[in-house]
Design an enzyme around this catalytic site. Structure first.
Site, mmCIF file in Angstrom:
data_model
loop_
_atom_site.group_PDB
_atom_site.id
_atom_site.type_symbol
_atom_site.label_atom_id
_atom_site.label_comp_id
_atom_site.label_asym_id
_atom_site.label_seq_id
_atom_site.Cartn_x
_atom_site.Cartn_y
_atom_site.Cartn_z
ATOM 1 N N TRP A 101 0.830 -1.218 0.000
ATOM 2 C CA TRP A 101 0.000 0.000 0.000
ATOM 3 C C TRP A 101 0.856 1.257 0.000
ATOM 4 O O TRP A 101 0.499 2.254 -0.620
ATOM 5 C CB TRP A 101 -0.986 -0.011 1.168
ATOM 6 N N ASP A 171 -1.304 6.738 6.393
ATOM 7 C CA ASP A 171 -2.421 5.859 6.044
ATOM 8 C C ASP A 171 -2.620 4.904 7.221
ATOM 9 O O ASP A 171 -1.764 4.073 7.506
ATOM 10 C CB ASP A 171 -2.060 5.087 4.764
ATOM 11 N N LYS A 195 -12.093 -1.814 7.614
ATOM 12 C CA LYS A 195 -11.404 -2.784 8.465
ATOM 13 C C LYS A 195 -11.899 -2.675 9.905
ATOM 14 O O LYS A 195 -12.438 -3.621 10.456
ATOM 15 C CB LYS A 195 -9.900 -2.586 8.387
HETATM 16 C C1 PLP Z 1 -3.237 0.038 4.588
HETATM 17 C C2 PLP Z 1 -4.138 0.085 3.396
HETATM 18 N N1 PLP Z 1 -4.129 1.172 2.616
HETATM 19 C C3 PLP Z 1 -4.914 1.262 1.535
HETATM 20 C C4 PLP Z 1 -5.769 0.241 1.176
HETATM 21 C C5 PLP Z 1 -6.633 0.395 -0.051
HETATM 22 O O1 PLP Z 1 -7.920 0.640 0.328
HETATM 23 P P1 PLP Z 1 -9.124 0.841 -0.695
HETATM 24 O O2 PLP Z 1 -9.485 -0.515 -1.186
HETATM 25 O O3 PLP Z 1 -10.173 1.477 0.160
HETATM 26 O O4 PLP Z 1 -8.667 1.717 -1.788
HETATM 27 C C6 PLP Z 1 -5.825 -0.906 1.958
HETATM 28 C C7 PLP Z 1 -6.747 -1.993 1.599
HETATM 29 O O5 PLP Z 1 -6.754 -3.078 2.104
HETATM 30 C C8 PLP Z 1 -4.981 -0.989 3.087
HETATM 31 O O6 PLP Z 1 -4.967 -2.078 3.858
#
Ligand code: PLP
Length: 360
Positions: A101, A171, A195
């Site tokens: 991510w 994030d 989550k």
């Molecule tokens: C730490 C983290 N950041 C970003 C995301 C991406 O999220 P989204 O699917 O809402 O774009 C995730 C998805 O699992 C994640 O775990």
């Protein structure tokens, strides 16, 4: 009704109490004669829902008045672009790469400016958090970016990087509200809610007020300008009304559970049960450096692919679902977010112990 123990990394388990309450209110929300899904986002009754959600979140995190709380759409992935669009004044930022991510956010930032890799744990499959005490941060960087809890690899920052006075953007998708955090250490904190907080479709962003300006990168869409969202209290267009309503219920549930300190205690207890077992087991092994272990996502492996597959299959048949690890790590991963009860982890460990005995 048979509810499973759901170890999904997200969308993930929600408090049963919240789901039941939402079910009770499905046809008639507090005498309005409507479901929250059906009502106007401009109505008085919905206004009270979103305002109360924000207030409860502010209470939980102790958010100071000079930070805005925004309920946004587009997932955390869209926010990867919003960060450079709204913050890259010098068109340069530093990124710490601790997993998939963070890498995706880094790649997105490169579209808009110079994104510099400050540190990485790619050399050991992101199984640790790199030393961030003395990074090569330069004066012209607009911000330093981290992914605070790495959902896929199961690592978490225990201390925040030394950003040498630069803005920190984090994030927190997979550790949101899992423990107390000091919002004032960040310029921007954000996360997808799917989550720990609610149904997919909402991103919560907590942004220091002075960072919300009209001075954004040329071509930034109106919807992706934080100023647009902030000026309209997250109601510039139709928000994901129902999902925000569920988030609000989860905030109330966390408050009832005793707030974020109590949540931390609850999460530490659960994680300890699982990590202690992984440390003593001869068959199952955790994959993360001990001091960097996440309380939320626990990846583990056996030394055989066949055994992994057998375990995942039998666990699923026994009611422990979504334990398959991310495809880039293999093995297993148990996500044990706020709403996973202690007995879910206790029973999982019991099952793992039995599995080990039978398959030794
Ligand atoms: C730490 C983290 N950041 C970003 C995301 C991406 O999220 P989204 O699917 O809402 O774009 C995730 C998805 O699992 C994640 O775990």
């Amino acid at each position: 009704m048979a509810r499973v123990y759901n170890f999904s990394a997200g969308p993930a388990v929600l408090p049963e109490e919240v789901l039941k309450e939402a079910a009770d209110e499905m046809l008639d929300y507090k005498g309005s004669g409507q479901s929250v899904m059906e009502m106007s986002h401009r109505s008085k009754v919905y206004d009270a829902i979103i305002k109360e959600a924000e207030k409860d979140l502010r209470d939980l995190l102790n958010i100071p008045d000079n930070y805005k709380v925004l309920f946004l759409q587009g997932g955390a992935s869209q926010f990867f672009a919003e960060v450079p669009m709204n913050l890259m004044k010098n068109k340069k930022a530093g990124y710490i790469l601790t997993g998939q991510w963070a890498k995706k956010a880094f790649a997105e930032a490169k579209i808009y400016g110079e994104a510099v890799e400050l540190a990485s744990s790619a050399d050991k499959t992101f199984s640790y958090i790199p030393d961030c005490s003395d990074l090569a941060i330069t004066d012209d960087m607009d911000y330093v970016y981290i992914c605070e809890n790495n959902t896929i690899y199961g690592t978490k920052y225990k201390t925040l990087p030394n950003t040498k006075g630069k803005l920190l953007v984090s994030d927190v998708s997979s550790c949101f509200l899992s423990e107390p955090m000091d919002v004032t250490k960040y310029g921007v904190v954000y996360g997808g809610v799917q989550k720990n907080i609610g149904p997919a479709g909402v991103v919560i962003a907590i942004i220091r007020e002075d960072l919300i300006t009209d001075d954004v990168l040329e071509g930034t869409p109106t919807m992706l300008k934080w100023k647009t969202q902030s000026d309209n209290d997250s109601l510039y267009n139709t928000p994901p009304c129902y999902n925000i309503y569920i988030c609000g219920k989860v905030f109330k549930w966390i408050k009832k559970m005793g707030g974020l300190s109590a949540m931390k205690e609850h999460n530490e207890k659960k994680a300890k049960i699982l990590y202690d077992f992984l440390d003593e087991s001869k068959m199952f092994k955790g994959t993360v450096r001990k001091e960097d272990r996440s309380l939320m996502n626990v990846p583990f492996v056996t030394d055989s692919e066949e055994l992994n597959a057998k375990f995942i299959k039998e666990a699923s048949e026994a009611g422990f679902v979504n334990l398959k690890g991310h495809r880039t790590v293999g093995g297993m991963r148990a996500s044990i977010y706020n709403a996973m009860p202690i007995e879910g982890v206790e029973k999982l460990v019991e099952f793992m112990r039995e599995f080990e005995k039978k398959n030794a």
